[in-house]
Design a protein around this motif. Structure first.
Motif, PDB file in Angstrom:
ATOM      1  N   GLN A 248       0.135  11.594   4.572  1.00 51.81           N
ATOM      2  CA  GLN A 248       0.695  10.647   5.536  1.00 51.81           C
ATOM      3  C   GLN A 248       2.200  10.809   5.654  1.00 51.81           C
ATOM      4  OE1 GLN A 248      -0.914   7.107   3.703  1.00 51.81           O
ATOM      5  NE2 GLN A 248      -2.444   6.858   5.349  1.00 51.81           N
ATOM      6  N   ARG A 249       2.875  10.996   4.538  1.00 52.57           N
ATOM      7  CA  ARG A 249       4.323  11.214   4.560  1.00 52.57           C
ATOM      8  C   ARG A 249       4.672  12.479   5.330  1.00 52.57           C
ATOM      9  NH1 ARG A 249       4.723   9.887  -1.535  1.00 52.57           N
ATOM     10  NH2 ARG A 249       4.995   7.639  -1.463  1.00 52.57           N
ATOM     11  N   LYS A 250       3.890  13.532   5.093  1.00 50.06           N
ATOM     12  CA  LYS A 250       4.118  14.804   5.773  1.00 50.06           C
ATOM     13  C   LYS A 250       3.946  14.634   7.287  1.00 50.06           C
ATOM     14  CE  LYS A 250       2.615  19.603   5.784  1.00 50.06           C
ATOM     15  NZ  LYS A 250       1.655  20.568   5.241  1.00 50.06           N
ATOM     16  N   ARG A 251       2.900  13.933   7.696  1.00 48.62           N
ATOM     17  CA  ARG A 251       2.639  13.703   9.109  1.00 48.62           C
ATOM     18  C   ARG A 251       3.751  12.852   9.743  1.00 48.62           C
ATOM     19  NH1 ARG A 251      -2.447  10.571  10.364  1.00 48.62           N
ATOM     20  NH2 ARG A 251      -3.147  11.768   8.586  1.00 48.62           N
ATOM     21  N   MET A 252       4.230  11.841   9.010  1.00 44.92           N
ATOM     22  CA  MET A 252       5.328  11.014   9.509  1.00 44.92           C
ATOM     23  C   MET A 252       6.591  11.849   9.716  1.00 44.92           C
ATOM     24  SD  MET A 252       4.792   7.489   7.316  1.00 44.92           S
ATOM     25  CE  MET A 252       6.427   6.918   7.644  1.00 44.92           C
ATOM     26  N   GLU A 253       6.866  12.746   8.768  1.00 55.76           N
ATOM     27  CA  GLU A 253       8.047  13.606   8.877  1.00 55.76           C
ATOM     28  C   GLU A 253       7.926  14.544  10.083  1.00 55.76           C
ATOM     29  OE1 GLU A 253      11.758  15.132   8.107  1.00 55.76           O
ATOM     30  OE2 GLU A 253      10.802  13.327   7.303  1.00 55.76           O
ATOM     31  N   GLU A 254       6.743  15.122  10.295  1.00 59.25           N
ATOM     32  CA  GLU A 254       6.518  16.004  11.439  1.00 59.25           C
ATOM     33  C   GLU A 254       6.707  15.245  12.751  1.00 59.25           C
ATOM     34  OE1 GLU A 254       2.622  17.628  10.910  1.00 59.25           O
ATOM     35  OE2 GLU A 254       3.259  18.945   9.279  1.00 59.25           O
ATOM     36  N   ASN A 255       6.159  14.030  12.820  1.00 59.92           N
ATOM     37  CA  ASN A 255       6.300  13.218  14.030  1.00 59.92           C
ATOM     38  C   ASN A 255       7.757  12.846  14.283  1.00 59.92           C
ATOM     39  OD1 ASN A 255       3.581  13.264  14.599  1.00 59.92           O
ATOM     40  ND2 ASN A 255       3.156  11.307  13.610  1.00 59.92           N
ATOM     41  N   ARG A 256       8.511  12.560  13.211  1.00 59.26           N
ATOM     42  CA  ARG A 256       9.919  12.240  13.350  1.00 59.26           C
ATOM     43  C   ARG A 256      10.684  13.431  13.904  1.00 59.26           C
ATOM     44  NH1 ARG A 256      14.579  12.853  10.914  1.00 59.26           N
ATOM     45  NH2 ARG A 256      13.767  14.033   9.165  1.00 59.26           N
ATOM     46  N   LYS A 257      10.391  14.638  13.375  1.00 57.21           N
ATOM     47  CA  LYS A 257      11.058  15.851  13.864  1.00 57.21           C
ATOM     48  C   LYS A 257      10.723  16.112  15.321  1.00 57.21           C
ATOM     49  CE  LYS A 257      11.494  18.253   9.456  1.00 57.21           C
ATOM     50  NZ  LYS A 257      11.033  19.406   8.657  1.00 57.21           N
TER      51      LYS A 257
ATOM     52  N   MET B 160       0.839  -1.166   0.000  1.00 61.04           N
ATOM     53  CA  MET B 160       0.000   0.000   0.000  1.00 61.04           C
ATOM     54  C   MET B 160       0.893   1.241   0.000  1.00 61.04           C
ATOM     55  SD  MET B 160      -2.712   1.438   2.788  1.00 61.04           S
ATOM     56  CE  MET B 160      -3.674   0.020   3.087  1.00 61.04           C
ATOM     57  N   ALA B 161       0.609   2.145  -0.881  1.00 60.21           N
ATOM     58  CA  ALA B 161       1.392   3.372  -1.014  1.00 60.21           C
ATOM     59  C   ALA B 161       0.886   4.429  -0.028  1.00 60.21           C
ATOM     60  CB  ALA B 161       1.295   3.888  -2.445  1.00 60.21           C
ATOM     61  N   LEU B 162       1.815   5.218   0.468  1.00 60.08           N
ATOM     62  CA  LEU B 162       1.455   6.282   1.404  1.00 60.08           C
ATOM     63  C   LEU B 162       1.066   7.536   0.630  1.00 60.08           C
ATOM     64  CD1 LEU B 162       4.348   5.942   3.986  1.00 60.08           C
ATOM     65  CD2 LEU B 162       2.001   5.179   4.259  1.00 60.08           C
ATOM     66  N   THR B 163       0.085   8.244   1.159  1.00 58.66           N
ATOM     67  CA  THR B 163      -0.305   9.497   0.534  1.00 58.66           C
ATOM     68  C   THR B 163       0.672  10.588   0.955  1.00 58.66           C
ATOM     69  OG1 THR B 163      -1.710  10.178   2.354  1.00 58.66           O
ATOM     70  CG2 THR B 163      -2.745   8.820   0.634  1.00 58.66           C
ATOM     71  N   GLU B 164       0.628  11.690   0.260  1.00 57.29           N
ATOM     72  CA  GLU B 164       1.497  12.827   0.573  1.00 57.29           C
ATOM     73  C   GLU B 164       1.224  13.340   1.990  1.00 57.29           C
ATOM     74  OE1 GLU B 164       4.552  15.294   0.111  1.00 57.29           O
ATOM     75  OE2 GLU B 164       3.955  13.801  -1.371  1.00 57.29           O
TER      76      GLU B 164
END
Length: 181
Positions: free
Chosen positions: A7-16, A1-5
Motif C-alpha cells: 500500500q505504501r508503494k502504491r501511494m508513493e507511485e500515485n504521488r509521483k 490500522m497500519a499500512l502494508t508495504e
C-alpha cells in the motif's frame, strides 16, 4: 490500522504520477500563455466560446483583427514568411475564414490527424446542435504553413492534393465498375 508495504508503494507511485501530471499541466499553461498574444484576444466571459491555446471572438476575423494578428506574428513565423517566396495564398483561400475545421484541414491541406492534433485551436459551440461536442477550429495560416512545410511548398501541396483527388476518382470509378457487373 497500519499500512502494508504494498500500500505504501502504491501511494508513493500515485504521488509521483500526480506530480508528473501537475508539471505537465503547468508546462501546457506556460505554452498557452506564451501563444495567447498571437491572435486578437476576446473577453473571457463571452458565451459559446472556450479557448484552448488562443483566444478569438469567433470563426471569422474582421480586417482590423487581421491587421493586429499580422503585426504580432511570432518572430519565427515572421522569418518563415519573409524567407518564403512561396507564401502566396491559393485562390480558394482569398476570401475564406481565418479558421478551418479538422475535416477541412485534413481534406484541403492533406494533413494527417496526428499533425492536426498538435496544432493550437479554439473551441466553439457546435452550430448543428448545442448538445454536440464542441467544434475545434484551427488557424488557417498555421495549418497552411504546416502543410507547405510537409509537402515542400505551395506547388508540392497542390501536387499532393491533385494526386489524392485522382486516387479518390480512380477508387470511385473502380466501385462503379464493380456495381455495373
Amino acid at each position: 490500522m497500519a499500512l502494508t508495504e504494498e500500500q505504501r508503494k502504491r501511494m508513493e507511485e500515485n504521488r509521483k504520477r500526480a506530480l508528473e501530471i501537475r508539471k505537465k499541466r503547468e508546462m501546457e499553461k506556460e505554452k498557452e500563455e506564451a501563444v495567447e498574444g498571437f491572435f486578437a484576444a476576446a473577453p473571457p466571459q463571452e458565451e459559446g466560446l472556450q479557448h484552448k491555446k488562443r483566444k478569438v471572438d469567433g470563426a471569422t476575423e474582421s480586417k482590423e483583427d487581421k491587421k493586429q494578428r499580422s503585426n504580432v506574428l511570432l518572430s519565427g513565423e515572421r522569418e518563415d514568411c519573409e524567407n518564403s517566396d512561396d507564401e502566396s495564398l491559393e485562390e480558394f483561400e482569398r476570401d475564406a475564414s481565418a479558421y478551418v475545421s479538422q475535416t477541412e484541414a485534413q481534406k484541403t491541406y492533406c494533413l494527417p490527424k496526428g499533425t492536426i492534433d498538435v496544432l493550437s485551436f479554439i473551441e466553439r459551440d457546435n452550430p448543428h446542435q448545442r448538445g454536440f461536442s464542441k467544434m475545434k477550429l484551427y488557424s488557417r495560416a498555421e495549418v497552411r504553413r504546416r502543410a507547405r512545410k510537409r509537402f515542400g511548398g505551395k506547388s508540392g501541396l497542390i501536387t499532393e492534393r491533385e494526386k489524392r483527388k485522382m486516387k479518390r476518382y480512380e477508387q470511385e470509378l473502380k466501385e462503379v465498375k464493380c456495381l455495373r457487373r
